[in-house]
Design an enzyme around this catalytic site. Structure first.
Site, PDB file in Angstrom:
ATOM      1  N   ASP A 107     -34.351  -5.645  21.604  1.00 24.21           N
ATOM      2  CA  ASP A 107     -33.511  -6.177  22.684  1.00 24.21           C
ATOM      3  C   ASP A 107     -34.421  -6.947  23.631  1.00 24.21           C
ATOM      4  O   ASP A 107     -34.634  -8.143  23.482  1.00 24.21           O
ATOM      5  CB  ASP A 107     -32.795  -5.009  23.360  1.00 24.21           C
ATOM      6  CG  ASP A 107     -31.840  -5.456  24.455  1.00 24.21           C
ATOM      7  OD1 ASP A 107     -31.780  -6.656  24.738  1.00 24.21           O
ATOM      8  OD2 ASP A 107     -31.147  -4.600  25.040  1.00 24.21           O
ATOM      9  N   LYS A 135     -31.848  -9.334  19.371  1.00 27.04           N
ATOM     10  CA  LYS A 135     -30.985  -9.968  20.373  1.00 27.04           C
ATOM     11  C   LYS A 135     -31.694 -11.165  21.001  1.00 27.04           C
ATOM     12  O   LYS A 135     -32.930 -11.241  20.956  1.00 27.04           O
ATOM     13  CB  LYS A 135     -30.624  -8.943  21.455  1.00 27.04           C
ATOM     14  CG  LYS A 135     -29.729  -7.825  20.942  1.00 27.04           C
ATOM     15  CD  LYS A 135     -29.251  -6.955  22.085  1.00 27.04           C
ATOM     16  CE  LYS A 135     -28.504  -5.759  21.577  1.00 27.04           C
ATOM     17  NZ  LYS A 135     -28.148  -4.840  22.677  1.00 27.04           N
ATOM     18  N   PHE A 156     -24.053  -4.434  23.256  1.00 28.33           N
ATOM     19  CA  PHE A 156     -24.508  -3.114  22.815  1.00 28.33           C
ATOM     20  C   PHE A 156     -23.783  -2.775  21.513  1.00 28.33           C
ATOM     21  O   PHE A 156     -22.555  -2.748  21.465  1.00 28.33           O
ATOM     22  CB  PHE A 156     -24.227  -2.060  23.882  1.00 28.33           C
ATOM     23  CG  PHE A 156     -24.869  -0.742  23.568  1.00 28.33           C
ATOM     24  CD1 PHE A 156     -26.219  -0.532  23.809  1.00 28.33           C
ATOM     25  CD2 PHE A 156     -24.121   0.282  22.993  1.00 28.33           C
ATOM     26  CE1 PHE A 156     -26.818   0.682  23.496  1.00 28.33           C
ATOM     27  CE2 PHE A 156     -24.706   1.505  22.677  1.00 28.33           C
ATOM     28  CZ  PHE A 156     -26.065   1.698  22.930  1.00 28.33           C
TER      29      PHE A 156
END
Ligand code: 5GP
Length: 183
Positions: A107, A135, A156
């Site tokens: 992330d 991401k 998420f």
């Protein structure tokens, strides 16, 4: 457990288990070719990487060793805490070894950059990263993954090893959660 079994909990299925499986097989082939003739230690990051490690290593056609680390990341929320702590260290001495870190998802890249720095200090012969999901924010971080399963939006997600509050790891597809699950 697949998406149809818990459809009331899910907002959107991003990737089906078939799509994930197909991509894992492609990556296994690439890793086999890249490490041909070299010893390889795959280092999985618990708990999220358990599914990808299991599928990836079984799809490979050459030998590898497997070890695990556990580091703290999200706790029970959905935002990175920025606090990284080793909860379980490797049992292998990685000095002089070719190491491939196997991650579930990148992330911010915070967790992984700490991990790489930590493992680099142990002087492996090489260190690379494979992540199943990445991401957009990860692109701007210092961490470079050599193998990436899928680039996904900044949402998420759960499934294929990824949890929310300890649940949904055994969901075979990858999905976002319905708002009521968070309340
Ligand atoms: P980072 O340090 O790159 O921000 O976060 C990495 C860790 O946060 C991952 O190993 C994973 O445990 C958790 N994480 C990041 N994004 C997600 C997500 O979309 N879903 C889940 N379940 N965990 C995530």
């Amino acid at each position: 457990m697949d998406a149809a079994d818990i459809s009331e909990d899910l907002a959107h299925v991003l990737l089906s288990s078939d799509q994930v499986h197909e991509r894992v097989c492609e990556l296994a082939e690439q890793i086999d070719a890249d490490y041909a003739g070299r010893d390889l230690l795959m280092v999985g990051v618990l708990n999220g990487a358990m599914m990808v490690m299991s599928d990836l290593t079984r799809a490979m056609k050459s030998h590898c060793r497997i070890d695990w680390m556990a580091i703290s990341s999200y706790g029970s929320g959905t935002k990175s805490s920025g606090v990284v702590r080793i909860l379980k260290d490797l049992t292998t001495d990685i000095t002089g070894l070719n190491v491939l870190i196997v991650e579930d998802i990148i992330d911010t890249g915070l967790t992984l950059s700490y991990l790489i720095q930590n493992l680099r200090s142990r002087e492996p012969a090489s260190i690379e990263v494979m992540t199943m999901f990445r991401k957009p924010d990860a692109i701007t971080s210092a961490v470079e993954a050599r193998y990436v399963g899928f680039d996904i939006p900044t949402e998420f997600v759960v499934g294929y090893g990824l949890d929310y509050d300890g649940r949904y790891r055994n969901l075979t597809d990858v999905a976002t959660l319905a708002p009521h699950v968070y309340s």
